[in-house]
Enzyme design. Structure first.
Site, PDB file in Angstrom:
ATOM      1  N   SER A 234       0.830  -1.191   0.000  1.00  0.00           N
ATOM      2  CA  SER A 234       0.000   0.000   0.000  1.00  0.00           C
ATOM      3  C   SER A 234       0.870   1.249   0.000  1.00  0.00           C
ATOM      4  O   SER A 234       2.020   1.211   0.445  1.00  0.00           O
ATOM      5  CB  SER A 234      -0.861  -0.044   1.269  1.00  0.00           C
ATOM      6  OG  SER A 234      -1.989   0.760   1.144  1.00  0.00           O
ATOM      7  N   GLY A 270      -3.263  -0.344  -3.700  1.00  0.00           N
ATOM      8  CA  GLY A 270      -1.980   0.134  -3.182  1.00  0.00           C
ATOM      9  C   GLY A 270      -1.448   1.379  -3.841  1.00  0.00           C
ATOM     10  O   GLY A 270      -0.324   1.795  -3.566  1.00  0.00           O
ATOM     11  N   GLY A 314      -8.173   1.654  -2.502  1.00  0.00           N
ATOM     12  CA  GLY A 314      -8.918   2.239  -1.381  1.00  0.00           C
ATOM     13  C   GLY A 314      -8.482   3.680  -1.193  1.00  0.00           C
ATOM     14  O   GLY A 314      -9.215   4.634  -1.448  1.00  0.00           O
ATOM     15  N   ARG A 315      -7.208   3.817  -0.831  1.00  0.00           N
ATOM     16  CA  ARG A 315      -6.646   5.136  -0.520  1.00  0.00           C
ATOM     17  C   ARG A 315      -6.790   6.131  -1.673  1.00  0.00           C
ATOM     18  O   ARG A 315      -7.131   7.292  -1.452  1.00  0.00           O
ATOM     19  CB  ARG A 315      -5.154   4.941  -0.199  1.00  0.00           C
ATOM     20  CG  ARG A 315      -4.448   6.147   0.343  1.00  0.00           C
ATOM     21  CD  ARG A 315      -2.925   5.913   0.393  1.00  0.00           C
ATOM     22  NE  ARG A 315      -2.559   4.608   0.878  1.00  0.00           N
ATOM     23  CZ  ARG A 315      -2.186   4.337   2.133  1.00  0.00           C
ATOM     24  NH1 ARG A 315      -2.103   5.309   3.010  1.00  0.00           N
ATOM     25  NH2 ARG A 315      -1.865   3.113   2.499  1.00  0.00           N
ATOM     26  N   CYS A 390      -1.833  10.914  26.120  1.00  0.00           N
ATOM     27  CA  CYS A 390      -0.749  10.901  27.096  1.00  0.00           C
ATOM     28  C   CYS A 390       0.443  10.101  26.615  1.00  0.00           C
ATOM     29  O   CYS A 390       0.823   9.106  27.241  1.00  0.00           O
ATOM     30  CB  CYS A 390      -1.269  10.380  28.418  1.00  0.00           C
ATOM     31  SG  CYS A 390      -2.283  11.628  29.184  1.00  0.00           S
ATOM     32  N   TYR A 420      -7.783   5.220   6.032  1.00  0.00           N
ATOM     33  CA  TYR A 420      -7.106   4.619   7.178  1.00  0.00           C
ATOM     34  C   TYR A 420      -6.954   5.578   8.366  1.00  0.00           C
ATOM     35  O   TYR A 420      -6.013   5.449   9.141  1.00  0.00           O
ATOM     36  CB  TYR A 420      -5.750   4.042   6.753  1.00  0.00           C
ATOM     37  CG  TYR A 420      -5.870   3.072   5.605  1.00  0.00           C
ATOM     38  CD1 TYR A 420      -6.480   1.837   5.779  1.00  0.00           C
ATOM     39  CD2 TYR A 420      -5.428   3.411   4.319  1.00  0.00           C
ATOM     40  CE1 TYR A 420      -6.631   0.953   4.719  1.00  0.00           C
ATOM     41  CE2 TYR A 420      -5.583   2.533   3.258  1.00  0.00           C
ATOM     42  CZ  TYR A 420      -6.180   1.304   3.463  1.00  0.00           C
ATOM     43  OH  TYR A 420      -6.334   0.438   2.408  1.00  0.00           O
TER      44      TYR A 420
HETATM   45  N1  LLP Z   1      -6.548  -5.006  -1.588  1.00  0.00           N
HETATM   46  C1  LLP Z   1      -6.061  -5.685  -0.545  1.00  0.00           C
HETATM   47  C2  LLP Z   1      -6.044  -7.136  -0.581  1.00  0.00           C
HETATM   48  C3  LLP Z   1      -5.554  -4.991   0.560  1.00  0.00           C
HETATM   49  O1  LLP Z   1      -5.055  -5.666   1.583  1.00  0.00           O
HETATM   50  C4  LLP Z   1      -5.564  -3.581   0.559  1.00  0.00           C
HETATM   51  C5  LLP Z   1      -5.043  -2.831   1.688  1.00  0.00           C
HETATM   52  C6  LLP Z   1      -6.110  -2.911  -0.538  1.00  0.00           C
HETATM   53  C7  LLP Z   1      -6.589  -3.660  -1.613  1.00  0.00           C
HETATM   54  C8  LLP Z   1      -6.211  -1.421  -0.623  1.00  0.00           C
HETATM   55  O2  LLP Z   1      -4.984  -0.773  -0.579  1.00  0.00           O
HETATM   56  P1  LLP Z   1      -4.926   0.805  -0.887  1.00  0.00           P
HETATM   57  O3  LLP Z   1      -5.301   0.997  -2.316  1.00  0.00           O
HETATM   58  O4  LLP Z   1      -5.888   1.482   0.018  1.00  0.00           O
HETATM   59  O5  LLP Z   1      -3.517   1.180  -0.586  1.00  0.00           O
HETATM   60  N2  LLP Z   1      -3.385   0.896   7.235  1.00  0.00           N
HETATM   61  C9  LLP Z   1      -2.389   1.114   6.224  1.00  0.00           C
HETATM   62  C10 LLP Z   1      -2.752   0.507   4.925  1.00  0.00           C
HETATM   63  C11 LLP Z   1      -3.056  -0.957   5.044  1.00  0.00           C
HETATM   64  C12 LLP Z   1      -3.567  -1.492   3.763  1.00  0.00           C
HETATM   65  C13 LLP Z   1      -4.160  -2.822   3.946  1.00  0.00           C
HETATM   66  N3  LLP Z   1      -4.614  -3.420   2.737  1.00  0.00           N
HETATM   67  C14 LLP Z   1      -2.146   2.614   6.081  1.00  0.00           C
HETATM   68  O6  LLP Z   1      -2.732   3.372   6.846  1.00  0.00           O
HETATM   69  O7  LLP Z   1      -1.372   3.057   5.244  1.00  0.00           O
END
Ligand code: LLP
Length: 490
Positions: A234, A270, A314-315, A390, A420
């Site tokens: 990601s 990602g 997602g992001r 804290c 996120y």
């Molecule tokens: N597909 C799968 C199988 C995933 O595990 C993820 C994210 C996505 C798609 C979407 O990824 P994106 O396009 O949003 O990068 N909490 C972390 C990111 C964890 C991502 C987990 N999986 C952060 O705040 O950067």
């Protein structure tokens, strides 16, 4: 004015510390004539007065627009190479029933990775056929619910899940479409915790184990094999990791095609976004074009048909749409001596922190910040935005420049908090999670209400029910114990 020596290399002393770079801010964020930050025509002072702070403020048209852009880009580029595309919105980034509706109205599918996310998507009325279900440790109950609901696809993450999904499908007399998640072994350039396809981690199965797993899937009449899946990590900016993963999966695909059809290939999500002036993200149309080029040329080289390609951003869909609005509280000028030189870092504490955005503490993620209620000509000062929790690691913005007259009571806005942040929010130190407000066409409305003190007490069985107003049936069902006027949303 000169650079503060405490500033990181990428952070340049700004000519104007009031500017809203379009790379980081949502499309409808702007300064009003009086200098206030507004989104889709609604000024932040109005949002703060109506809903309180901290507050997640979503630019609805921006989120919807990026969802449409993702779908159109991948549709167009894969049509160009004689195939098609499916864009799943990765719900883990930020999911509510309203957001689920926005993305499905934009033509996206949704990927969920827990029973809870599935429940939200179903509650939103999303066609189950447009849902994909991920997870490295789905419970039997989650698998059963997914199959019973008629989910479009379940992504099998380990060998044992082949039997588990097949059993559930047999129980419900269904043929369940499945993908097989592979660990491609590709090393993505990102934070260690965000990289998911190195060998030494929990997701997927290896390419070497894939032929036997696919044979097992194909042997079950209750399963239909949709294709392979890879998600390399990601917040990735460079396309070389995706290219390498696509090559490895398509090579395997060519081999597996001898045993039966493989209509689709899922290359995951990602795609990185810019959080600061030091970053530039690839635009979605460019990402789509790059993916179509590499997939079609690899397929040509291997002599196989171009599959329908699925992706799961997602992001990149929701991240840039949102800013978090805080109120500045205490401010301290801290002298920091490094070697021979000494410089001042201005610590500005806000009324939220790691409970509404854990990413800086968890991944050392950088964000940027602006004074939102006004502009100022004061000389820029290097600031660190701290939360009210804290612990000293409770940082919201490690480094940015703000006008040096930033003062208690100013509203501060941190952009690019759509992904996120809310979804990883916590109640640390018993702070209630903030409300989410969507703004469009000059109107703001709550899409997820904020938590009240009654919510915070509602699960503590030691609190007498009479005193804990949230400890009753209506609260357990998610109904606010307070009235629904705007201010209550916070
Ligand atoms: N597909 C799968 C199988 C995933 O595990 C993820 C994210 C996505 C798609 C979407 O990824 P994106 O396009 O949003 O990068 N909490 C972390 C990111 C964890 C991502 C987990 N999986 C952060 O705040 O950067």
């Amino acid at each position: 004015m000169t650079q503060n020596p405490l500033a990181p290399g990428w952070l340049l002393h700004p000519d104007d510390a009031n500017e809203l770079p379009s790379t980081v801010w949502s499309r409808n964020a702007a300064r009003t004539a009086s200098g206030e930050l507004s989104v889709a025509g609604v000024a932040v002072s109005e949002l703060a007065a109506r809903f309180g702070t901290p507050l997640y403020v979503v630019d609805e048209a921006d989120a919807r627009g990026r969802a449409v852009e993702a779908r159109e880009s991948f549709d167009r580029e894969f049509a160009r190479v004689g195939s098609g595309a499916k864009v799943y919105y990765a719900g883990k980034a930020f999911l509510s029933t309203e957001i689920a509706r926005w993305v499905t109205e934009a033509g996206l599918y949704i990927d969920v990775c827990s029973g809870g996310e599935l429940a939200v998507a179903l509650a939103a009325g999303v066609d189950p056929g447009r849902l994909g279900f991920h997870g490295n440790n789905k419970s039997l109950a989650e698998i059963d619910r997914a199959v019973a609901s008629g989910l479009g696809v379940i992504v099998i993450d380990s060998l044992i899940e082949i039997e588990r999904v097949a059993d559930a499908a047999a129980r419900h007399s269904r043929v369940q479409p499945v993908r097989l998640r592979l660990n491609s072994g590709v090393h993505a350039h990102t934070h260690e915790y965000l990289a998911t396809a190195r060998e030494d981690q929990k997701f997927g199965i290896t390419i070497a184990d894939a032929p036997a797993a696919v044979a097992a899937i194909r042997s079950h009449p209750q399963l239909s094999f949709l294709g392979l899946h890879s998600h390399i990590g990601s917040q990735i900016f460079e396309s070389d990791g995706f290219v390498e993963a696509a090559k490895r999966l398509l090579t395997l695909q060519a081999e597996l095609l001898t045993g039966g059809p493989i209509p689709e290939l899922n290359l995951g999500g990602g795609f990185g976004i810019a959080y600061t002036s030091g970053e530039t993200a690839m635009a979605l149309p460019e990402v789509a074009a790059r993916f179509a080029d590499i997939v079609s040329s690899e397929c040509a080289r291997l002599g196989i048909p171009v599959p329908v390609v699925a992706v799961e951003p997602g992001r990149a869909v929701i991240g840039p749409s949102t800013f978090t609005l805080y109120e500045a509280g205490t401010i301290k000028d801290v002298d920091v001596t490094t070697g021979e030189s000494s410089a001042v870092r201005k610590y500005v504490s806000v009324d939220g922190g790691m409970s509404d955005n854990v990413r800086p503490a968890l991944y050392s993620a950088d964000y940027s910040v602006r004074i939102a209620n006004r502009t100022s000509d004061a000389d820029p000062a290097l600031v660190r935005i701290a939360g009210k929790h804290c612990e000293s690691g409770d940082i919201v913005v490690h480094a940015d420049y703000l006008p040096g007259d930033v003062a208690a009571g100013d509203l501060l806005a941190v952009p690019a908090t759509g992904a996120y942040c809310w979804s990883m929010a916590s109640n640390y130190n018993y702070l209630g999670r903030p409300a989410v407000v969507a703004v469009a066409d000059g109107a703001a409305r709550v899409i997820v209400r904020g938590e009240t003190e009654a919510d915070l007490l509602s699960r503590d069985v030691g609190v007498p029910a009479a005193r804990a107003t949230g400890h009753d049936k209506s609260s357990a069902a998610g109904v606010s114990a307070r009235s629904t006027t705007d201010r209550e949303a916070s």
